[in-house]
Design a protein around this motif. Sequence first.
Motif, PDB file in Angstrom:
ATOM      1  N   ARG A 135      13.830  40.477  10.295  1.00  0.00           N
ATOM      2  CA  ARG A 135      15.204  40.375  10.815  1.00  0.00           C
ATOM      3  C   ARG A 135      15.682  41.712  11.380  1.00  0.00           C
ATOM      4  NH1 ARG A 135      16.972  36.035  12.464  1.00  0.00           N
ATOM      5  NH2 ARG A 135      19.032  36.927  12.319  1.00  0.00           N
ATOM      6  N   ILE A 136      15.388  42.799  10.682  1.00  0.00           N
ATOM      7  CA  ILE A 136      15.834  44.118  11.145  1.00  0.00           C
ATOM      8  C   ILE A 136      15.147  44.478  12.457  1.00  0.00           C
ATOM      9  CG2 ILE A 136      15.773  46.593  10.601  1.00  0.00           C
ATOM     10  CD1 ILE A 136      16.110  45.670   7.591  1.00  0.00           C
ATOM     11  N   ASP A 137      13.838  44.238  12.547  1.00  0.00           N
ATOM     12  CA  ASP A 137      13.097  44.542  13.772  1.00  0.00           C
ATOM     13  C   ASP A 137      13.600  43.731  14.960  1.00  0.00           C
ATOM     14  OD1 ASP A 137      11.572  46.404  12.416  1.00  0.00           O
ATOM     15  OD2 ASP A 137       9.820  45.101  12.204  1.00  0.00           O
ATOM     16  N   LEU A 138      14.027  42.497  14.703  1.00  0.00           N
ATOM     17  CA  LEU A 138      14.558  41.668  15.785  1.00  0.00           C
ATOM     18  C   LEU A 138      15.805  42.311  16.392  1.00  0.00           C
ATOM     19  CD1 LEU A 138      14.453  38.919  17.342  1.00  0.00           C
ATOM     20  CD2 LEU A 138      16.047  38.083  15.624  1.00  0.00           C
ATOM     21  N   VAL A 139      16.714  42.753  15.539  1.00  0.00           N
ATOM     22  CA  VAL A 139      17.937  43.387  16.033  1.00  0.00           C
ATOM     23  C   VAL A 139      17.623  44.725  16.686  1.00  0.00           C
ATOM     24  CG1 VAL A 139      20.177  44.359  15.348  1.00  0.00           C
ATOM     25  CG2 VAL A 139      19.410  42.202  14.364  1.00  0.00           C
ATOM     26  N   ALA A 176      21.860  43.548   6.173  1.00  0.00           N
ATOM     27  CA  ALA A 176      23.096  43.886   6.892  1.00  0.00           C
ATOM     28  C   ALA A 176      23.323  45.389   7.028  1.00  0.00           C
ATOM     29  CB  ALA A 176      24.294  43.224   6.224  1.00  0.00           C
ATOM     30  N   GLY A 177      23.036  46.165   5.985  1.00  0.00           N
ATOM     31  CA  GLY A 177      23.262  47.616   6.056  1.00  0.00           C
ATOM     32  C   GLY A 177      22.453  48.285   7.153  1.00  0.00           C
ATOM     33  N   ARG A 236      23.711  47.392  10.573  1.00  0.00           N
ATOM     34  CA  ARG A 236      24.935  48.105  10.979  1.00  0.00           C
ATOM     35  C   ARG A 236      24.594  49.471  11.567  1.00  0.00           C
ATOM     36  NH1 ARG A 236      27.294  45.390   6.689  1.00  0.00           N
ATOM     37  NH2 ARG A 236      26.930  47.053   5.182  1.00  0.00           N
ATOM     38  N   PHE A 237      23.634  50.168  10.974  1.00  0.00           N
ATOM     39  CA  PHE A 237      23.219  51.461  11.524  1.00  0.00           C
ATOM     40  C   PHE A 237      22.650  51.284  12.932  1.00  0.00           C
ATOM     41  CE2 PHE A 237      23.369  52.914   7.122  1.00  0.00           C
ATOM     42  CZ  PHE A 237      23.827  54.226   7.264  1.00  0.00           C
ATOM     43  N   ILE A 238      21.835  50.262  13.119  1.00  0.00           N
ATOM     44  CA  ILE A 238      21.233  50.008  14.432  1.00  0.00           C
ATOM     45  C   ILE A 238      22.315  49.708  15.458  1.00  0.00           C
ATOM     46  CG2 ILE A 238      19.751  48.428  15.745  1.00  0.00           C
ATOM     47  CD1 ILE A 238      18.129  48.108  13.058  1.00  0.00           C
ATOM     48  N   LEU A 239      23.268  48.859  15.093  1.00  0.00           N
ATOM     49  CA  LEU A 239      24.338  48.487  16.023  1.00  0.00           C
ATOM     50  C   LEU A 239      25.230  49.672  16.370  1.00  0.00           C
ATOM     51  CD1 LEU A 239      25.318  44.971  14.631  1.00  0.00           C
ATOM     52  CD2 LEU A 239      24.018  45.495  16.713  1.00  0.00           C
ATOM     53  N   ALA A 240      25.338  50.638  15.457  1.00  0.00           N
ATOM     54  CA  ALA A 240      26.139  51.834  15.695  1.00  0.00           C
ATOM     55  C   ALA A 240      25.354  52.918  16.432  1.00  0.00           C
ATOM     56  CB  ALA A 240      26.661  52.375  14.364  1.00  0.00           C
ATOM     57  N   ALA A 269      12.604  52.075   5.065  1.00  0.00           N
ATOM     58  CA  ALA A 269      11.678  51.481   4.093  1.00  0.00           C
ATOM     59  C   ALA A 269      12.202  51.661   2.671  1.00  0.00           C
ATOM     60  CB  ALA A 269      10.289  52.108   4.238  1.00  0.00           C
ATOM     61  N   ARG A 270      12.764  52.839   2.383  1.00  0.00           N
ATOM     62  CA  ARG A 270      13.298  53.117   1.051  1.00  0.00           C
ATOM     63  C   ARG A 270      14.500  52.228   0.751  1.00  0.00           C
ATOM     64  NH1 ARG A 270      16.777  56.750  -0.705  1.00  0.00           N
ATOM     65  NH2 ARG A 270      16.981  57.793   1.292  1.00  0.00           N
ATOM     66  N   ARG A 271      15.394  52.072   1.714  1.00  0.00           N
ATOM     67  CA  ARG A 271      16.575  51.225   1.526  1.00  0.00           C
ATOM     68  C   ARG A 271      16.188  49.762   1.313  1.00  0.00           C
ATOM     69  NH1 ARG A 271      21.804  53.073   3.707  1.00  0.00           N
ATOM     70  NH2 ARG A 271      21.610  55.286   4.126  1.00  0.00           N
ATOM     71  N   VAL A 272      15.255  49.276   2.132  1.00  0.00           N
ATOM     72  CA  VAL A 272      14.828  47.881   1.992  1.00  0.00           C
ATOM     73  C   VAL A 272      14.155  47.678   0.637  1.00  0.00           C
ATOM     74  CG1 VAL A 272      13.242  46.120   2.894  1.00  0.00           C
ATOM     75  CG2 VAL A 272      14.718  47.395   4.467  1.00  0.00           C
ATOM     76  N   ALA A 273      13.267  48.585   0.252  1.00  0.00           N
ATOM     77  CA  ALA A 273      12.582  48.456  -1.046  1.00  0.00           C
ATOM     78  C   ALA A 273      13.588  48.480  -2.194  1.00  0.00           C
ATOM     79  CB  ALA A 273      11.561  49.582  -1.216  1.00  0.00           C
ATOM     80  N   PHE A 274      14.583  49.356  -2.111  1.00  0.00           N
ATOM     81  CA  PHE A 274      15.606  49.439  -3.157  1.00  0.00           C
ATOM     82  C   PHE A 274      16.403  48.129  -3.212  1.00  0.00           C
ATOM     83  CE2 PHE A 274      19.823  50.371  -4.777  1.00  0.00           C
ATOM     84  CZ  PHE A 274      19.533  51.090  -5.937  1.00  0.00           C
ATOM     85  N   GLY A 275      16.811  47.614  -2.050  1.00  0.00           N
ATOM     86  CA  GLY A 275      17.573  46.362  -1.999  1.00  0.00           C
ATOM     87  C   GLY A 275      16.777  45.179  -2.530  1.00  0.00           C
ATOM     88  N   VAL A 276      15.505  45.102  -2.165  1.00  0.00           N
ATOM     89  CA  VAL A 276      14.642  44.013  -2.646  1.00  0.00           C
ATOM     90  C   VAL A 276      14.529  44.089  -4.168  1.00  0.00           C
ATOM     91  CG1 VAL A 276      12.239  43.190  -2.714  1.00  0.00           C
ATOM     92  CG2 VAL A 276      13.340  43.650  -0.506  1.00  0.00           C
ATOM     93  N   GLN A 277      14.285  45.286  -4.702  1.00  0.00           N
ATOM     94  CA  GLN A 277      14.144  45.450  -6.156  1.00  0.00           C
ATOM     95  C   GLN A 277      15.449  45.117  -6.882  1.00  0.00           C
ATOM     96  OE1 GLN A 277      11.036  46.034  -7.472  1.00  0.00           O
ATOM     97  NE2 GLN A 277      12.168  45.234  -9.199  1.00  0.00           N
ATOM     98  N   LEU A 278      16.567  45.570  -6.339  1.00  0.00           N
ATOM     99  CA  LEU A 278      17.865  45.279  -6.950  1.00  0.00           C
ATOM    100  C   LEU A 278      18.129  43.777  -6.953  1.00  0.00           C
ATOM    101  CD1 LEU A 278      20.332  46.760  -8.162  1.00  0.00           C
ATOM    102  CD2 LEU A 278      21.342  46.714  -5.868  1.00  0.00           C
ATOM    103  N   PHE A 279      17.818  43.115  -5.831  1.00  0.00           N
ATOM    104  CA  PHE A 279      17.992  41.665  -5.747  1.00  0.00           C
ATOM    105  C   PHE A 279      17.116  40.969  -6.788  1.00  0.00           C
ATOM    106  CE2 PHE A 279      16.648  37.512  -4.320  1.00  0.00           C
ATOM    107  CZ  PHE A 279      17.862  36.883  -4.103  1.00  0.00           C
ATOM    108  N   LEU A 280      15.848  41.343  -6.841  1.00  0.00           N
ATOM    109  CA  LEU A 280      14.934  40.704  -7.798  1.00  0.00           C
ATOM    110  C   LEU A 280      15.358  40.964  -9.241  1.00  0.00           C
ATOM    111  CD1 LEU A 280      11.463  41.290  -6.112  1.00  0.00           C
ATOM    112  CD2 LEU A 280      12.689  39.112  -6.399  1.00  0.00           C
TER     113      LEU A 280
END
Length: 194
Positions: free
Chosen positions: A84-88, A157-158, A161-165, A175-186
């Motif tokens: 999804r991020i790569d698409l945007v 989403a986070g 937002r950086f990409i759109l800005a 990669a660090r943000r995505v890994a942290f978000g995935v771990q927090l979600f799990l």
Amino acid sequence: NRDLLRHALDHFLDKGFEQATIEAIAADVGMTKRTVYARYPDKAALFRAAVARAIERYSIPDERIRATEVGDLAQTLTNIAMLRIDLVASPQGLKLQRIINTESYRFPDIFTDSYELGALPTIRFLAALHERETREGNLAVSDPMMAANTFMSMVVAGPVRFILAASPLPADDLARRVAFGVQLFLDGARPRPT
């Protein structure tokens, strides 16, 4: 008609709805203004058609969504987020997302189309994944669709937002943000010991 919609989209993406003109779009595609109006009654109809076509073209096919599943839940979720991020982050994806964000107050249907054609297939895939993982005892998700939407908001989403800005994150930070978000979600979705 495809050329007209492609050129119209380029004009709308580059200039916005207000500044783009039927005259310039018609000239760019080698048509008369009258020919354009014979196909689309007004600029709003042409805008809707051009954006709808772009949403269809830039939506991720089901087979690419399914290909993110690799047998490891954390890696699968990471793959989905990056898809999804790569698409945007692609040049056309970025412009399309910006015009949807900018013009959806005036054209709510483009936001709905973007969600239904762009995001919903991924969300349904995630919901089915959460449901299956819950059945297998790996997760404890009571509302798979809500969990899927929450995952997208939390992990995707986070960075978007950086990409759109126009401030995309460096690859290692992303990669660090995505890994942290995935771990927090799990961690939040796993069953609790009783």
